[in-house]
Enzyme design. Sequence first.
Site, mmCIF file in Angstrom:
data_model
loop_
_atom_site.group_PDB
_atom_site.id
_atom_site.type_symbol
_atom_site.label_atom_id
_atom_site.label_comp_id
_atom_site.label_asym_id
_atom_site.label_seq_id
_atom_site.Cartn_x
_atom_site.Cartn_y
_atom_site.Cartn_z
ATOM 1 N N TYR A 175 80.853 -14.161 7.783
ATOM 2 C CA TYR A 175 81.430 -13.848 9.096
ATOM 3 C C TYR A 175 82.901 -13.496 8.942
ATOM 4 O O TYR A 175 83.783 -14.194 9.425
ATOM 5 C CB TYR A 175 81.239 -15.019 10.060
ATOM 6 C CG TYR A 175 79.810 -15.151 10.548
ATOM 7 C CD1 TYR A 175 79.301 -14.284 11.504
ATOM 8 C CD2 TYR A 175 78.969 -16.131 10.025
ATOM 9 C CE1 TYR A 175 77.988 -14.389 11.937
ATOM 10 C CE2 TYR A 175 77.662 -16.239 10.458
ATOM 11 C CZ TYR A 175 77.177 -15.368 11.416
ATOM 12 O OH TYR A 175 75.876 -15.481 11.840
ATOM 13 N N ASP B 240 69.906 -21.080 7.676
ATOM 14 C CA ASP B 240 70.494 -22.039 6.745
ATOM 15 C C ASP B 240 70.955 -23.258 7.533
ATOM 16 O O ASP B 240 70.696 -23.404 8.722
ATOM 17 C CB ASP B 240 71.663 -21.394 5.991
ATOM 18 C CG ASP B 240 72.619 -20.686 6.949
ATOM 19 O OD1 ASP B 240 72.900 -21.237 8.027
ATOM 20 O OD2 ASP B 240 73.070 -19.571 6.614
ATOM 21 N N GLU C 137 65.741 -13.300 9.685
ATOM 22 C CA GLU C 137 66.600 -14.462 9.922
ATOM 23 C C GLU C 137 67.298 -14.356 11.282
ATOM 24 O O GLU C 137 68.170 -13.510 11.475
ATOM 25 C CB GLU C 137 67.653 -14.618 8.826
ATOM 26 C CG GLU C 137 68.486 -15.888 9.006
ATOM 27 C CD GLU C 137 69.488 -16.108 7.898
ATOM 28 O OE1 GLU C 137 69.939 -17.257 7.722
ATOM 29 O OE2 GLU C 137 69.831 -15.133 7.193
ATOM 30 N N ASP D 283 73.888 -22.160 12.293
ATOM 31 C CA ASP D 283 74.059 -20.763 12.672
ATOM 32 C C ASP D 283 72.765 -19.964 12.647
ATOM 33 O O ASP D 283 72.502 -19.176 13.554
ATOM 34 C CB ASP D 283 75.081 -20.099 11.744
ATOM 35 C CG ASP D 283 75.233 -18.627 12.045
ATOM 36 O OD1 ASP D 283 75.779 -18.303 13.113
ATOM 37 O OD2 ASP D 283 74.789 -17.799 11.227
#
Length: 616
Positions: free
Chosen positions: A320, A163, A567, A160
């Site tokens: 999420y 990570d 990120e 995603d």
Amino acid sequence: MYSANHWGGAFEINGEGGHEAEDDHSRNMDLDQGALSRQLDETQASWLLGPPESKKKDKYIDLGCVMCKRKLFWWVFWCIIIAFIVIAVPIIIAKSIPKKKPAPIPPDAYANALHKALMFFNAQRSGKLPKNNGVSWRGNSGMRDGLNTTDFGLVGGYYDAGDNMKFHFPMAFSMTLLSWTVVEYSEKYKALGEYDHVRDIIRWGTDYLLLTFNSSATTINKMYTQVGIAKINSTTPDDHYCWTRPEDMDYPRPVQTTSAAADLGAEVAAALAAASIVFRDDPAYSKKLVRGASTAYKFARDTGHRQKYSKGNPYIEPFYNSTGFWDEFMWSAAWMYYATGNNSLLQFATDPRLPKNAHAFMGIPDLSVFSWDNKLPGAELLLTRLRIMLNPGYPYEESLLGYYNATQLTMCMSVRKFNTFNWTQGGLIQLNHGKPQSLQYAMNFAFLASLYADYLDAVNVPGLYCGPNYFSASNLRSFAKSQVDYVLGDNPKKMSYIVGYGKKYPTHAYHRGASIPHDGVKYSCTGGFKWRDSKNPNPNLLIGAMAPGPDKFDGFLDSRKNYSYTEPTLAGNAGLVAALISLTGTAGTGIDKNTIFSAVPPLYPGTPPPPAPWKP
């Protein structure tokens, strides 16, 4: 008087009247002398004089079928020779000289950024990588994901963000959004040489999504929602406790499963349905996607599974968390209708109860923000497309008109003077109220505005009204460009927020694979943190990754420890790609008006019901 006739006999010559003897060829020999004594008129004189003495005869050339004067023949001949020398010879010479191919139109900034933005998805791939992946510092990873705990294994898909987790909800949304861009702008992708690439990206995702449930069945009772887990302040190895390259993971990667996931099931259905239109030139694969979409859609709509996929799950809610599923119902129904042409799906999408449950017509600003969690504005625009281009009429018109009005209102929210949302001093709209990661929302909104402008152009509508104020389609594009230009460097920091684009860009992306050297050394679970905490730039360039963005004051901190600044995410980059392809003019302008309707049957407006019987 007689004269000797040398040929024999006598020849009499009349010399009476004192006239000299006339030549024996005289024209007066047989004429009446009385007549000659009268004055002759012009006509009579002409009779006596006869035709004028003929001029020199023209010479002719026999050409077989026709006779041509010699002079005319030579005149035409020399004209042809001269014309050949003057016209044909220079043309022959010019054609024979080797020429360079005309230089292609230089790509604009949006096209250049698009090439890089697509590369981010290559860097995020999990599983066995293809040889042409193009990211030298990435290798095979996650090769045992789900093999012991799922029906088919969960090898593949995309990590995603920075990570090593695979979140299926935002992944599915990213594939839906990318498929939408290909459906609308396939010719642009082809002209830019990215058509095959973007289809490979989508197929890598849809192949994986087909593994997240039993896609060969017609009815299912579970879906896999996530691979890998992370706890806040974890004390055991997981995706937050460890800082490890994906290729070196050796800690457990549990799989999350749910038996109720209306939102996730609907989003997976939307992704597979949209992709089936992209791959319509591959009938077998397209049908496979439609079958899978139908199964996922049925699972989502089943009353026994109508629950948010993230509800009560500590490994999903912090990352999420879904806030509802009615927007996914509308979104997936629209895509399923376009993919199949099944009128029952259109009937559901336009059932007045659906927009009511989704709060579609309430004018709530936050519900106009398109994102991985809120599909409402995207679904409304998809259904608006149906109304303005096919106009199915009764019995769909009332709801479609509502979606059209809601879309118009959403577009009006992009106008800065209305102050629906705050803006930074540098010109970035704050769709998430100044919270971190603002760029992904701005890119999604830019895409919708630019796409709607193309829709208006396609039906020859010059603009829209926001109350009494009129705005042209170019105003929507100007808004979209202002947001994308901010990301490309037109901001107070004078930096690009796309890694590898421009002269100044983030160099400390929060990303495990990019931050650890590709040096053949396998670092331990916690041994990689020295690379995260290093102040040096990433040793591996994460080309095309869009940083989450600046704060509400246009400030930006390029640090790996500050993931809210650095990120990147799949969904964020999908929105960036969408905005870039819609705005680039390098490969022309406009949309593919008809492909999305390929499976839609002819629409004949129904007859409204008769009025109720009159009662006195």
